[in-house]
Scaffold this motif. Structure first.
Motif, PDB file in Angstrom:
ATOM      1  N   TYR A 242      56.587 -50.758 -15.471  1.00 53.68           N
ATOM      2  CA  TYR A 242      55.738 -51.100 -14.327  1.00 53.68           C
ATOM      3  C   TYR A 242      56.013 -52.538 -13.890  1.00 53.68           C
ATOM      4  O   TYR A 242      56.230 -52.821 -12.706  1.00 53.68           O
ATOM      5  CB  TYR A 242      54.264 -50.928 -14.707  1.00 53.68           C
ATOM      6  CG  TYR A 242      53.328 -51.191 -13.555  1.00 53.68           C
ATOM      7  CD1 TYR A 242      52.891 -50.156 -12.733  1.00 53.68           C
ATOM      8  CD2 TYR A 242      52.892 -52.480 -13.269  1.00 53.68           C
ATOM      9  CE1 TYR A 242      52.050 -50.399 -11.663  1.00 53.68           C
ATOM     10  CE2 TYR A 242      52.054 -52.732 -12.198  1.00 53.68           C
ATOM     11  CZ  TYR A 242      51.634 -51.690 -11.401  1.00 53.68           C
ATOM     12  OH  TYR A 242      50.808 -51.938 -10.343  1.00 53.68           O
ATOM     13  N   ASP A 243      56.032 -53.436 -14.862  1.00 60.12           N
ATOM     14  CA  ASP A 243      56.258 -54.854 -14.554  1.00 60.12           C
ATOM     15  C   ASP A 243      57.628 -55.078 -13.926  1.00 60.12           C
ATOM     16  O   ASP A 243      57.784 -55.890 -13.015  1.00 60.12           O
ATOM     17  CB  ASP A 243      56.145 -55.702 -15.830  1.00 60.12           C
ATOM     18  CG  ASP A 243      54.721 -55.736 -16.376  1.00 60.12           C
ATOM     19  OD1 ASP A 243      53.794 -55.355 -15.633  1.00 60.12           O
ATOM     20  OD2 ASP A 243      54.554 -56.100 -17.560  1.00 60.12           O
TER      21      ASP A 243
ATOM     22  N   GLN B  96      54.345 -50.119 -19.723  1.00 57.49           N
ATOM     23  CA  GLN B  96      53.911 -51.378 -19.106  1.00 57.49           C
ATOM     24  C   GLN B  96      55.118 -52.189 -18.620  1.00 57.49           C
ATOM     25  O   GLN B  96      55.119 -52.753 -17.525  1.00 57.49           O
ATOM     26  CB  GLN B  96      53.112 -52.173 -20.148  1.00 57.49           C
ATOM     27  CG  GLN B  96      52.845 -53.619 -19.775  1.00 57.49           C
ATOM     28  CD  GLN B  96      51.573 -53.761 -18.978  1.00 57.49           C
ATOM     29  OE1 GLN B  96      50.519 -53.264 -19.383  1.00 57.49           O
ATOM     30  NE2 GLN B  96      51.644 -54.420 -17.832  1.00 57.49           N
ATOM     31  N   GLN B  97      56.167 -52.229 -19.455  1.00 58.10           N
ATOM     32  CA  GLN B  97      57.358 -53.005 -19.088  1.00 58.10           C
ATOM     33  C   GLN B  97      58.050 -52.417 -17.857  1.00 58.10           C
ATOM     34  O   GLN B  97      58.553 -53.154 -17.007  1.00 58.10           O
ATOM     35  CB  GLN B  97      58.339 -53.052 -20.265  1.00 58.10           C
ATOM     36  CG  GLN B  97      57.844 -53.918 -21.412  1.00 58.10           C
ATOM     37  CD  GLN B  97      58.668 -53.712 -22.684  1.00 58.10           C
ATOM     38  OE1 GLN B  97      59.306 -52.667 -22.871  1.00 58.10           O
ATOM     39  NE2 GLN B  97      58.643 -54.706 -23.564  1.00 58.10           N
TER      40      GLN B  97
ATOM     41  N   SER C 281      57.346 -53.913 -10.289  1.00 56.73           N
ATOM     42  CA  SER C 281      56.475 -54.750  -9.447  1.00 56.73           C
ATOM     43  C   SER C 281      57.086 -56.146  -9.270  1.00 56.73           C
ATOM     44  O   SER C 281      56.944 -56.749  -8.213  1.00 56.73           O
ATOM     45  CB  SER C 281      55.040 -54.775  -9.977  1.00 56.73           C
ATOM     46  OG  SER C 281      54.899 -55.733 -10.961  1.00 56.73           O
ATOM     47  N   ALA C 282      57.828 -56.632 -10.264  1.00 55.32           N
ATOM     48  CA  ALA C 282      58.466 -57.950 -10.122  1.00 55.32           C
ATOM     49  C   ALA C 282      59.595 -57.902  -9.103  1.00 55.32           C
ATOM     50  O   ALA C 282      59.725 -58.784  -8.258  1.00 55.32           O
ATOM     51  CB  ALA C 282      58.990 -58.420 -11.479  1.00 55.32           C
TER      52      ALA C 282
END
Ligand SMILES: [Zn+2]
Length: 257
Positions: free
Chosen positions: A248-249, A245-246, A252-253
């Motif tokens: 991905y974030d 998840q991290q 995307s950030a």
């Protein structure tokens, strides 16, 4: 939670015969977004219409040092015009950078610094190619500071070099290299860095993983890069899910996707 392949050349001819089913298969396996960088002026032009065909594909435009032999002086202005005109379709400037295995370093530096200025004007991050050139890239950053960060594609280097880039607002691209035993130094450095500083990438169709040499690399291999990274960081179970998840974030950030 899905994966983003933060660096793959899905527009290359290697994928002409299989692009649509490959993208569908990637999405079934959780690799559902792709960042495709620009490498020449003509190819950057064609990426604009390529991107319009595929919602899952995000693009950058740029002049890669590999193609220095095709470069003429008007290309920089034309790239800048293209990037301004299609700004809303872009998520990055690049791939650009400095490569000591390629001739004409002075011109490479000049072109690279134009890319940094362009990224700053358009408020975009950079996709940076390096080869034996961390010192030269750092000198360029001193003269022309990137304001919106970016990624050091296929990072290999020391922990100190990694930390320098992180301080400059950059993330480090992690791909198939970490599946090779001989990449001990890079594996050790990457293992010490938090997800917030890393991006997963395949560099398809190049950079096959260990065990897949001689085959065309595809974004289907991205989960294997992730597995290898989890092994290096000794993550299991829930920690692994959180890490995914991290990552991905983090991607995307940086690219606002
Ligand atoms: Zn590339």
């Amino acid at each position: 939670m899905a994966f983003i392949d933060s660096h793959c050349h899905l527009d290359f001819a290697e994928f002409d015969a299989c692009r649509e089913p490959l993208i569908a298969q990637c999405q079934q396996q959780g690799v559902n977004q792709f960042i495709v960088p620009g490498i020449t002026l003509a190819q950057s032009h064609s990426l604009i219409s390529f991107q319009q065909q595929y919602r899952a594909i995000h693009i950058g435009v740029g002049l890669h040092p590999y193609f220095m032999s095709e470069y003429v002086a008007e290309h920089l202005n034309q790239l800048s015009e293209l990037a301004h005109r299609y700004r809303s379709q872009l998520i990055a400037i690049g791939e650009c950078g400095i490569d000591r295995s390629i001739a004409n370093i002075a011109l490479q530096i000049e072109i690279f610094e134009h890319h940094i200025e362009l990224a700053n004007q358009l408020e975009l991050p950079l996709i940076v190619h390096h080869r034996q050139s961390h010192d030269l890239i750092a000198q360029s950053f001193k003269r022309c500071q990137p304001k919106f960060g970016g990624v050091i594609h296929a990072f290999s280097g020391s922990l100190q070099q990694a930390q320098y880039y992180i301080k400059q607002g950059f993330k480090l691209g992690v791909g198939g290299v970490i599946t090779y035993q001989r990449a001990q130094k890079t594996r050790q450095v990457i293992a010490q860095l938090d997800a917030a500083h890393l991006l997963l990438e395949t560099d398809s169709p190049s950079m096959p993983l260990a065990g897949f040499q001689g085959q065309i690399n595809t974004p289907l291999q991205l989960p294997l890069v992730f597995e290898q990274l989890c092994q290096l960081k000794q993550l299991n179970g829930r920690d692994k899910q959180l890490f995914k998840q991290q990552l991905y974030d983090s991607c995307s950030a940086l690219f606002c996707i």
